[in-house]
Design a protein around this motif. Sequence first.
Motif, short mmCIF file in Angstrom:
data_model
loop_
_atom_site.label_atom_id
_atom_site.label_comp_id
_atom_site.label_asym_id
_atom_site.label_seq_id
_atom_site.Cartn_x
_atom_site.Cartn_y
_atom_site.Cartn_z
N LEU A 166 0.82 -1.20 0.00
CA LEU A 166 0.00 0.00 0.00
C LEU A 166 0.86 1.26 0.00
CD1 LEU A 166 -2.89 1.20 0.25
CD2 LEU A 166 -2.60 1.08 2.74
N LEU A 167 2.00 1.21 0.73
CA LEU A 167 2.86 2.38 0.85
C LEU A 167 3.99 2.39 -0.18
CD1 LEU A 167 3.15 2.47 4.75
CD2 LEU A 167 1.67 3.87 3.29
N ASN A 168 4.02 1.36 -1.02
CA ASN A 168 5.05 1.26 -2.07
C ASN A 168 6.46 1.24 -1.46
OD1 ASN A 168 5.91 1.00 -4.73
ND2 ASN A 168 6.14 3.21 -5.00
N LEU A 169 6.67 0.36 -0.48
CA LEU A 169 7.97 0.23 0.18
C LEU A 169 8.67 -1.03 -0.32
CD1 LEU A 169 6.96 1.05 3.87
CD2 LEU A 169 8.11 2.57 2.26
N ASP A 170 9.90 -0.90 -0.80
CA ASP A 170 10.68 -2.07 -1.17
C ASP A 170 11.23 -2.72 0.11
OD1 ASP A 170 12.98 -0.68 -0.33
OD2 ASP A 170 13.42 0.03 -2.35
N PRO A 171 11.82 -3.93 0.02
CA PRO A 171 12.29 -4.62 1.24
C PRO A 171 13.25 -3.78 2.07
CG PRO A 171 12.24 -6.15 -0.59
CD PRO A 171 11.93 -4.81 -1.16
N HIS A 172 14.17 -3.06 1.43
CA HIS A 172 15.12 -2.22 2.16
C HIS A 172 14.39 -1.13 2.95
CE1 HIS A 172 17.94 1.15 2.69
NE2 HIS A 172 18.86 0.22 2.80
N ALA A 173 13.46 -0.44 2.28
CA ALA A 173 12.73 0.64 2.92
C ALA A 173 11.84 0.12 4.04
CB ALA A 173 11.89 1.40 1.89
N PHE A 193 10.59 -9.63 9.04
CA PHE A 193 10.82 -10.85 8.27
C PHE A 193 9.59 -11.28 7.48
CE2 PHE A 193 14.77 -11.45 10.61
CZ PHE A 193 15.58 -12.02 9.62
N GLN A 194 8.42 -10.74 7.80
CA GLN A 194 7.25 -11.02 6.98
C GLN A 194 7.32 -10.29 5.64
OE1 GLN A 194 3.33 -11.36 8.92
NE2 GLN A 194 4.37 -10.94 10.86
N GLY A 195 8.25 -9.35 5.53
CA GLY A 195 8.48 -8.67 4.27
C GLY A 195 9.58 -9.31 3.45
N GLY A 196 10.06 -10.48 3.90
CA GLY A 196 11.11 -11.19 3.19
C GLY A 196 12.42 -11.19 3.95
N GLN A 197 13.36 -12.04 3.49
CA GLN A 197 14.64 -12.18 4.16
C GLN A 197 15.43 -10.88 4.19
OE1 GLN A 197 15.48 -15.01 5.61
NE2 GLN A 197 17.54 -14.47 6.29
N GLN A 198 15.48 -10.17 3.07
CA GLN A 198 16.23 -8.92 3.01
C GLN A 198 15.66 -7.87 3.97
OE1 GLN A 198 16.37 -7.10 -0.88
NE2 GLN A 198 17.41 -5.26 -0.15
N ALA A 199 14.33 -7.75 3.97
CA ALA A 199 13.69 -6.79 4.87
C ALA A 199 13.93 -7.16 6.32
CB ALA A 199 12.18 -6.75 4.59
#
Length: 324
Positions: A166-173, A193-199
């Motif tokens: 919704l907020l257009n955030l990539d894993p880093h952000a 971690f629900q946003g992925g390993q990198q996040a």
Amino acid sequence: MPGLLLTAAIAGAAFALRQVPGAGMFSPMILAIVIGIAFHNLVGTPARARPGVAVALRRLLRLAIILLGLQLTVAQVMQVGADGIAVIALTLIATFLFTTWLGRRLGVERKLAELIAAGTSICGASAVIATNTVTNAPDEDVAYAVACVTVFGSIAMVLYPLLPGLLNLDPHAFGLWSGASIHEIAQVVAAAFQGGQQAGEFGTIAKLSRVMLLAPMVIGLGLVAARRARFAGRDDARPRPPRPWFVLGFVAMVGLNSLVTVPAEAKSAIVLATTFLLSMALAAMGLETDIARLRAKGLRPLLLGLASFLFIALFSLMLVKLTT
């Protein structure tokens, strides 16, 4: 010894309780203070246990905060980058100042407002009890502040993973936002971690970098408290200016961990021991907390905690959007 055994038993019960479905989302520290409060108000803290409870609340707490430094390295902080550190530092300072300002406007007692501000802006329950070494608030204030950061940190832990798209955030952000604004380390890990390993990995590092700012914050509050005591002008009643030397131990452990490679097995044991000691300290806090006095604080501190939670979420999101 009776008090130390009692706080250790409550800490152990808190660790065991996390195995119950649904309870795993809470850290042992949070569960320990809840069990301690329940024990004190339903059974009563034995008089012979009070000296040991005081030791757990003060000396073991300081030791645990020193050991907390072994979970950080300078290299980890460098991975966050200059922009990331700027986001974390500005968010922390702005949130602390906003919370203490709003606390005055709402009529919340200064010490309680400072504890809520520290818990929200730095690292949850650990920051609350570390800050209280210089704030010297009543135990009920500490329990209230811990309750605030627990409730709103848990809400953030559930809501944040729903928002990256919704907020257009990539894993880093998303990782940076989580690490810069969610209260407890465990809550950051669960959400990021629900946003992925990198996040998840970046969120954890960002959060640990935020924890490092605990040292200058406590030292700064100690200096403010000393100045406030000098201006009180009552030499007979004036408290001795706080000297949080244990914070220097925290910094020294960060330096040691940066220079010496600690084996993974030893590091895991240290992390577990640190969490257990912090849980004992919070159990001791619960064993000295009277629910009637807690209820007397009213809803205004809770509203302050809510406003502080919303501020840190929105302010840090704005900075993340500007820098990523």
